[in-house]
Design a protein around this motif. Structure first.
Motif, short mmCIF file in Angstrom:
data_model
loop_
_atom_site.label_atom_id
_atom_site.label_comp_id
_atom_site.label_asym_id
_atom_site.label_seq_id
_atom_site.Cartn_x
_atom_site.Cartn_y
_atom_site.Cartn_z
N GLU A 192 0.81 -1.22 0.00
CA GLU A 192 0.00 0.00 0.00
C GLU A 192 0.84 1.28 0.00
OE1 GLU A 192 -3.01 0.22 -0.62
OE2 GLU A 192 -4.25 -1.30 0.34
N LYS A 193 2.16 1.16 0.27
CA LYS A 193 2.98 2.36 0.34
C LYS A 193 3.05 3.09 -1.01
CE LYS A 193 7.43 0.18 -0.74
NZ LYS A 193 8.78 -0.13 -0.24
N SER A 194 2.77 2.38 -2.09
CA SER A 194 2.81 2.99 -3.42
C SER A 194 1.45 3.53 -3.86
CB SER A 194 3.31 1.97 -4.44
OG SER A 194 4.60 1.52 -4.11
N SER A 195 0.42 3.37 -3.02
CA SER A 195 -0.94 3.80 -3.38
C SER A 195 -1.26 5.13 -2.71
CB SER A 195 -1.95 2.73 -2.95
OG SER A 195 -3.27 3.20 -3.13
N ALA A 196 -2.06 5.95 -3.40
CA ALA A 196 -2.48 7.25 -2.84
C ALA A 196 -3.90 7.18 -2.29
CB ALA A 196 -2.41 8.32 -3.93
N HIS A 197 -4.49 5.98 -2.26
CA HIS A 197 -5.87 5.83 -1.80
C HIS A 197 -5.97 6.13 -0.30
CE1 HIS A 197 -9.77 3.94 -0.99
NE2 HIS A 197 -9.98 4.00 -2.30
N PRO A 198 -7.07 6.76 0.16
CA PRO A 198 -7.22 7.06 1.60
C PRO A 198 -7.11 5.82 2.49
CG PRO A 198 -8.87 8.25 0.33
CD PRO A 198 -8.18 7.34 -0.63
N LEU A 199 -7.59 4.67 2.01
CA LEU A 199 -7.48 3.44 2.80
C LEU A 199 -6.02 3.02 2.96
CD1 LEU A 199 -10.46 1.36 1.34
CD2 LEU A 199 -10.43 2.74 3.42
N ALA A 200 -5.23 3.26 1.93
CA ALA A 200 -3.79 2.96 2.00
C ALA A 200 -3.13 3.84 3.05
CB ALA A 200 -3.15 3.19 0.63
N THR A 201 -3.54 5.08 3.11
CA THR A 201 -3.00 6.01 4.10
C THR A 201 -3.28 5.51 5.51
OG1 THR A 201 -3.38 7.84 2.56
CG2 THR A 201 -2.99 8.42 4.87
N ALA A 202 -4.49 4.97 5.72
CA ALA A 202 -4.87 4.46 7.04
C ALA A 202 -3.98 3.28 7.43
CB ALA A 202 -6.34 4.04 7.03
#
Length: 701
Positions: A428-438
């Protein structure tokens, strides 16, 4: 080549009709193609090349003063204005005249001379404008009063004519006072932001006018000082009182990179702030501009009153003519008596109270709402808000905080929770999705350094999940639908988490599951009580429209007490739902002002969250909740309904008192005294009633 458009501030307006006359005069100037006066904000917008001297000549009938829009005007106290001196002299002469009448009789030449002087001094501006209107066949309140007063003098009623002049001047003073009081809310906003700020230049701190501060400069704000410009905190930490902008009563903690607004108060620590907007673009400047423009927008009730007054004044003149002529001409009545009655009808028919009844209420309400953190962008929206029966909410960032948080980490097949979170964070570190941030935030708190791990062959599967190689092995992270396509059997607990309103992210390999993570966008603490209060206010239906999955949406809707929940909606589907609801009742749509823009624009009233610092919210919505606080919504609805009630009361007062006074014509009891007191009484009633809107408070503050 486009024409020059300039905005000016105007000092000296006494009434709405005078503002209309000034607007027409400006339009008639050479080189002016259009002009618009905002009576509520005392502003003039001119399209064309014209000097201030020419504009002041156009307003000479009211002795108006015109200034560039950037100048902050300080209204002269009433006792320092020319009209006050004229009114006082007229009143003193009136007293002397009546004393002489009681001593020597009504025919005393000296008394008549004093009454005439009182009429000329007290009514100079009135006569000047009234006669000019009469010459142009323009019939307004000053035309009526001029005819009535000159008529009174011609039939020998000098004392009553002078009294009418004096009392009309008092009535106009009441009107000026009421509008000035109503405008005070906006004037107080203008005074919030300092005119100078301390900035760092060449290693030195210097005080600089805000007009000369550039974007990117560093501003120093000491404890107890007001922040002069919008910006972000570069150094220091403090609490900032933002009540002036957002209506929040509790100060907000500010640290590195946090946004701050001009006009707010730094309470504790020393702050160094990087300026992000020029003075004319700050949030407070935009609020003031939008509120002033809102005051110029005519509400439906005001448009009705304006149309009514247009026909009402000529009608009153015909009635007065009939009263003066018909009884003596056809029934042998005394000419002097009935001409006097006709003049009294002119006075009592003066539409002062009717014309002021709506603007004083609208200006007061919009100013009050701005001070309480609710920006209403026009009288039409203020009135419409009170009649809303259905309210549709976006979920994310509106009913919820809009910041997803990891709530559950569950491992399976002999893996640990740490394994689940570690693999999840690596991908998920490469994703900008809000769930990835969580997930990244949860991993950081658990001490997992995801950035140090290389992920090869990373791919994103739109709307489903992501995949990549970690240490040469393929891993998958994504939605339950993604894993069903991989033919991996999901445990029943996944469905259980979804029923709790949580979004489930699964972590696994090609052929088996490692575990899953429950993520939830936390409900705002204010949301449940908000829905309850809206229903107490008579809102018949609440609806939640969201792009989230249906099970999550239903769980949150049930917890909040929402009547109808629609999940997995794309923006155009939200728009269609709003259109369908509009066919059944008036609908307000509440969203964040960005991705909900189509639905906000389609609803009867679009209400944007988080107006402070959010240009999109300020521009797209009809109403903006500046403090990102839904609890402001019931206050706005209550204010709207109270405004509608007061406007109706004012129109009833204004017309009712005149009807009662006119009925006195039948037995021949109407006098100029009664007529002017009825007019002044109606003006006083609607003024004080409109100013009651200043007392409508936000109960949550």
């Amino acid at each position: 080549m486009s024409e020059i458009e300039r905005t000016y501030r105007v000092q000296g307006f006494t009434c709405a009709n005078c503002a209309g006359t000034f607007e027409n005069n400006v339009k008639e100037l050479p080189d002016v193609s259009d002009a618009k006066v905002n009576f509520g904000a005392s502003k003039l917008k001119v399209v064309g090349d014209v000097s201030i001297e020419d504009l002041e000549k156009a307003g000479a009938f009211e002795n108006l003063k015109v200034y560039p829009a950037k100048e902050q005007l300080k209204e002269k106290p009433f006792w320092k204005q020319q009209q006050f001196a004229q009114t006082v002299i007229s009143g003193l002469l009136l007293i002397i005249g009546w004393v002489l009448v009681f001593q020597r009789g009504e025919s005393d030449v000296v008394a008549i001379g004093i009454f005439a002087s009182a009429m000329v001094i007290g009514g100079y501006n009135l006569f000047w404008q009234g006669l000019e209107n009469l010459a142009k066949l323009r019939f307004d309140m000053k035309t009526l009063m001029t005819i009535a007063i000159i008529g009174a003098a011609l039939i020998g009623e000098w004392g009553e004519g002078a009294t009418v002049v004096f009392l009309f001047a008092i009535s106009e003073a009441l009107e000026r006072f009421s509008m000035d009081k109503a405008r005070q809310s906006i004037r107080s906003l203008m005074d919030l932001a300092p005119r100078t700020a301390t900035v760092i230049r060449n290693g030195q701190t210097v005080d600089v006018p805000v007009d000369e501060i550039n974007i990117g400069e560093i501003m120093v704000v000491k404890p107890g000082q007001k922040i002069a410009m919008d910006g972000t905190v570069e150094r220091g930490a403090s609490t900032v009182n933002q009540a002036a902008i957002t209506g929040e009563s509790i100060p907000v903690s500010k640290g590195l990179a946090d946004e701050v607004f001009a006009g707010t108060l730094n309470e504790e620590g020393l702050l160094e702030i990087k300026v992000t907007k020029r003075v004319e673009d700050t949030t407070i400047a935009k609020i003031i501009e939008l509120v002033e423009e809102a005051q110029a927008e005519r509400a439906p009730s005001q448009a009705f009153v304006d149309r009514f007054a247009k026909y009402y004044t000529p009608f009153i003149m015909l009635v007065a003519l009939g009263v003066a002529v018909v009884p003596p001409a056809f029934f042998g009545a005394d000419w002097s008596t009935w001409v006097y009655q006709g003049l009294a009808v002119l006075v009592v028919g003066c539409p002062c109270a009717l014309v002021i009844s709506t603007p004083v209420s609208i200006v007061t309400a919009i100013g009050n709402s701005a001070r309480n953190g609710v920006l209403i962008k026009g009288g039409v929206y203020l009135e419409e808000l009170g009649s809303i029966k259905t309210i549709a909410f976006d979920k994310t960032g509106t009913l919820t905080k809009g910041v997803p948080e990891v709530t559950d980490i569950i491992s399976v097949n002999d893996y640990t929770d740490q394994d689940v979170l570690t693999i999840g964070a690596y991908l998920e570190k490469s994703s900008a999705h809000p769930l990835a941030t969580a997930i990244m935030k949860a991993a950081s708190l658990a001490g997992i350094e995801a950035t140090e791990q290389t992920v090869a062959d990373f791919r994103s599967v739109t709307g489903k999940g992501i995949t990549g190689l970690v240490n040469g092995e393929p891993y998958f992270v994504g939605s339950p639908l993604y894993f069903e396509e991989l033919n991996i059997v999901l445990p029943p607990q996944v469905h259980s988490l979804q029923q709790q309103g949580k979004t489930v992210i699964l972590v696994g390999k090609q052929d088996h599951l490692i575990g899953y993570i429950g993520v939830s966008d936390q409900i705002r603490t204010s949301s449940p009580s908000l829905v309850r209060r809206l229903k107490e206010l008579g809102i018949t239906k609440t609806v939640m429209l969201t792009g989230d999955n249906k099970e999550t949406a239903q769980a949150i809707g049930k917890e909040l007490g929402i009547d109808e929940v629609r999940g997995q909606l794309l923006p155009h589907e939200k728009l269609n739902w709003v259109k369908q609801m509009k066919e059944r009742s008036k609908v307000a749509m509440v969203g964040d002002g960005v991705n909900d823009a189509p639905a906000l624009a389609t609803a009867n009233i679009g209400i944007a969250m988080g107006g402070a610092g959010t240009d999109a919210a300020l521009e797209t919505a009809d109403v903006a909740l500046m403090g990102d606080d839904l609890r402001k919504l019931p206050y706005a609805i209550r204010l709207s309904r109270k405004t509608l009630t007061i406007i109706k009361q004012n129109i009833a007062f204004a017309l009712g008192l005149k009807v009662l006074a006119l009925l006195l014509v039948i037995p021949g009891w109407l006098t100029l005294w009664i007529a002017i007191f009825a007019d002044m009484g109606a003006t006083l009633l609607v003024t004080l009633n409109g100013l009651r809107l200043l007392r409508v408070k936000d109960k949550e503050k």
